[in-house]
Scaffold this motif. Sequence first.
Motif, mmCIF file in Angstrom:
data_model
loop_
_atom_site.group_PDB
_atom_site.id
_atom_site.type_symbol
_atom_site.label_atom_id
_atom_site.label_comp_id
_atom_site.label_asym_id
_atom_site.label_seq_id
_atom_site.Cartn_x
_atom_site.Cartn_y
_atom_site.Cartn_z
ATOM 1 N N TYR A 41 0.869 -1.174 0.000
ATOM 2 C CA TYR A 41 0.000 0.000 0.000
ATOM 3 C C TYR A 41 0.904 1.220 0.000
ATOM 4 N N TYR A 42 0.834 2.008 -1.076
ATOM 5 C CA TYR A 42 1.735 3.139 -1.264
ATOM 6 C C TYR A 42 1.123 4.421 -0.703
ATOM 7 N N VAL A 43 1.967 5.247 -0.111
ATOM 8 C CA VAL A 43 1.514 6.502 0.486
ATOM 9 C C VAL A 43 2.343 7.649 -0.069
ATOM 10 N N ASP A 44 1.793 8.866 0.049
ATOM 11 C CA ASP A 44 2.516 10.064 -0.350
ATOM 12 C C ASP A 44 3.619 10.357 0.658
ATOM 13 N N THR A 48 10.129 11.026 -1.034
ATOM 14 C CA THR A 48 10.121 10.098 -2.177
ATOM 15 C C THR A 48 9.069 10.465 -3.211
ATOM 16 N N GLY A 49 8.205 11.425 -2.887
ATOM 17 C CA GLY A 49 7.227 11.897 -3.846
ATOM 18 C C GLY A 49 5.842 11.322 -3.619
ATOM 19 N N ASP A 50 4.849 11.983 -4.190
ATOM 20 C CA ASP A 50 3.470 11.515 -4.083
ATOM 21 C C ASP A 50 3.246 10.321 -5.007
ATOM 22 N N PHE A 51 2.354 9.441 -4.578
ATOM 23 C CA PHE A 51 1.975 8.315 -5.414
ATOM 24 C C PHE A 51 0.893 8.782 -6.369
ATOM 25 N N GLU A 52 1.230 8.932 -7.650
ATOM 26 C CA GLU A 52 0.333 9.554 -8.615
ATOM 27 C C GLU A 52 -0.382 8.556 -9.515
ATOM 28 N N GLN A 53 -0.134 7.266 -9.333
ATOM 29 C CA GLN A 53 -0.815 6.272 -10.161
ATOM 30 C C GLN A 53 -2.110 5.837 -9.488
ATOM 31 N N GLU A 54 -2.923 5.106 -10.246
ATOM 32 C CA GLU A 54 -4.156 4.604 -9.668
ATOM 33 C C GLU A 54 -3.872 3.418 -8.755
ATOM 34 N N ASP A 55 -4.809 3.178 -7.848
ATOM 35 C CA ASP A 55 -4.754 2.015 -6.962
ATOM 36 C C ASP A 55 -3.502 2.005 -6.086
ATOM 37 N N PRO A 56 -3.498 2.749 -4.989
ATOM 38 C CA PRO A 56 -2.348 2.703 -4.077
ATOM 39 C C PRO A 56 -2.158 1.332 -3.435
ATOM 40 N N PHE A 57 -3.233 0.524 -3.361
ATOM 41 C CA PHE A 57 -3.087 -0.840 -2.878
ATOM 42 C C PHE A 57 -2.924 -1.768 -4.063
ATOM 43 N N ARG A 58 -1.869 -2.599 -4.017
ATOM 44 C CA ARG A 58 -1.591 -3.526 -5.117
ATOM 45 C C ARG A 58 -1.139 -4.861 -4.529
ATOM 46 N N SER A 59 -1.488 -5.925 -5.218
ATOM 47 C CA SER A 59 -1.224 -7.231 -4.639
ATOM 48 C C SER A 59 -0.962 -8.276 -5.718
ATOM 49 N N ASN A 60 0.086 -9.090 -5.502
ATOM 50 C CA ASN A 60 0.404 -10.238 -6.348
ATOM 51 C C ASN A 60 0.125 -11.505 -5.542
ATOM 52 N N ALA A 85 -0.867 -5.116 -10.350
ATOM 53 C CA ALA A 85 0.360 -5.723 -9.856
ATOM 54 C C ALA A 85 1.199 -4.692 -9.120
ATOM 55 N N ILE A 86 2.106 -5.177 -8.285
ATOM 56 C CA ILE A 86 3.048 -4.311 -7.569
ATOM 57 C C ILE A 86 3.829 -3.473 -8.577
ATOM 58 N N LEU A 87 4.266 -2.297 -8.157
ATOM 59 C CA LEU A 87 4.910 -1.337 -9.044
ATOM 60 C C LEU A 87 6.008 -1.951 -9.895
ATOM 61 N N ASN A 88 5.958 -1.599 -11.163
ATOM 62 C CA ASN A 88 6.966 -1.921 -12.162
ATOM 63 C C ASN A 88 7.078 -3.412 -12.452
ATOM 64 N N PHE A 89 5.981 -4.153 -12.247
ATOM 65 C CA PHE A 89 5.899 -5.502 -12.778
ATOM 66 C C PHE A 89 5.445 -5.425 -14.238
ATOM 67 N N TYR A 90 5.647 -6.520 -14.944
ATOM 68 C CA TYR A 90 5.277 -6.601 -16.350
ATOM 69 C C TYR A 90 3.806 -6.215 -16.514
ATOM 70 N N PRO A 91 3.487 -5.239 -17.386
ATOM 71 C CA PRO A 91 2.104 -4.749 -17.509
ATOM 72 C C PRO A 91 1.083 -5.824 -17.870
ATOM 73 N N PRO A 546 10.914 1.633 -8.783
ATOM 74 C CA PRO A 546 10.893 3.081 -8.605
ATOM 75 C C PRO A 546 10.863 3.449 -7.129
ATOM 76 N N GLU A 547 11.317 4.640 -6.834
ATOM 77 C CA GLU A 547 11.315 5.134 -5.462
ATOM 78 C C GLU A 547 9.880 5.243 -4.956
ATOM 79 N N ASN A 548 9.649 4.758 -3.732
ATOM 80 C CA ASN A 548 8.298 4.801 -3.192
ATOM 81 C C ASN A 548 8.325 4.639 -1.686
ATOM 82 N N THR A 549 7.180 4.882 -1.060
ATOM 83 C CA THR A 549 7.007 4.707 0.377
ATOM 84 C C THR A 549 5.694 3.992 0.619
ATOM 85 N N GLY A 550 5.680 3.075 1.590
ATOM 86 C CA GLY A 550 4.421 2.397 1.861
ATOM 87 C C GLY A 550 4.567 1.208 2.777
#
Length: 559
Positions: A41-44, A48-60, A85-91, A546-550
Amino acid sequence: MNRYKLIAILLCAPFFVFSQEDEEKKDYGKLSGGIESNSQYYVDDAKTGDFEQEDPFRSNNYLRLNYNYKNWFAHVQLESYEPNAILNFYPKYKGTDIGTFAVGYKNSKIEATLGHFYEQFGSGLILRSWEDRQLGINNSIRGANIKYRPTNDLEFSALYGRQRDGFEVSDGSIYGFNAEIGLSSLFKFESTGLDLGLSYVGRDEDLDIDNPDFESLTNSFSARLDFTEGNIYSSIEYVMKGEDVYSELGNIIDDRYFDGSAILFNIGYAKSGLGIDATFRRMENMAFFSERDESANVFNQNYINFIPALTKQHDYGLTNIFVYQSQPRLTFNPLFKSGEIGGQVDIFYNVKKGTKLGGKYGTKLAFNFSTWSGLKGDFNTNDRTYEDTDLFGFGDKYFEEFSLDIKKKWSPKWSSIVSVVNTYYNARFVEDRTGEVNATALVGEVTRKFNGGKSIRAELSHLFSDDKTTERAKNWAGGTLEYNFSSRLSVFATDIWNYGNPDEDRQVHYYAFGGSFTKGATRVMASYGRQRGGLVCVGGICRFVPENTGFTLNVSTSF
């Protein structure tokens, strides 16, 4: 729905076989499996910057079921990437679906698999299909795989299929044949081990190309020899990749054709207290994909062969900032590269107990040296081609590293590790950015054990760097504190700090804290913190994060 009906029939096939057996035996086979869930779960964050993508919660999520009945086996793996999927996994990993499935039969001489399977020929330089969930890699082959072992010294394999691509398969078909021959028994060697391996892999992908010289089938051949004698072991492998159309940044250049090759040589010596291992590899245009236009993808997808970076795999945060990635591809844009040449040497030595350096409990030393360069050749920048490269010619240096680990046990309760790592990193060729980096990392770790399975581990580290990039500039400091209440429960806190960055806004503490609990086959781990942007590597294969916080939650169990 036809696909799901087929899967159901395949999975039920073993039941039809044993349903005809004597019911008094009541042998219904064995069902096993496992569940794994990795969520974030990504937070602003102001740093590290704001989380600007959709769905701050992601799960594999993965559910795997294995069924075995006598010589029959079956498996199915259900995968869910919800809501994403979690950030930067294969689309293409998106939604919920069946990832892999297979049925098969195995005895002492024959093994046959229909469906998804994993396979490796030799070291993997010509073919390896495998799964690593941390890296987001699953390039299993969907088709048929047959192995035949007429004797203990002979094994023959043949396969056909298409490589997994998300929840679908690639456009290119893969053909493979492999032979493993134990020469020692054939020649009746008593103390010498000698094994021969021969492989063929073809990739057939038809493209809409006007060039009449275009061939849809690309052939690759491999020969290898493994040798052991007493304390000495060695192996050599040669791969020849047939001529193939050139792909630049995912675009097919239909009038450019190049072949490829690879040489892998390994030699080592091992006895009690001493181990020496040396590896040399030369690769030229050895990136081999099931779809040609995937040659520029950054997700390690559609690779037919396995080409990891042959460098030391480090355990600490600051020793993994400047990580080398293998450079097998031929590229003319933005730089001119045709492959890599280099190797590494590992020396392991145990200082005997009772000596001045060994002390009461002995001392373990581990030294590694690795160096990698580009191939030396003449590049024609205007025509985007090149002349034959020198077989053992070293071009621009890409990477070089020295490291020394000293592991010392001081008493039954105290132990320590000291590591020194000196790195040269040519960012221009490894990352396609300007700059050459010289860095030295110093790490000190100490562990104190207590009664009842309790222990505490502390680590301090520092990185001296002349890197001038905004993200990783200058010096870093780091530390970790870990406490184990028992073998089942532990907590930790860690931080790496880019305090030497001339940009004060980039002097970021990448901290994290959390814990894990294990009971039987179930493990739960939770943490919160900042992720430094960069490469996450497993076994020499890397994924950019990518850089992130969560928050992170990992749950796994098996049955």
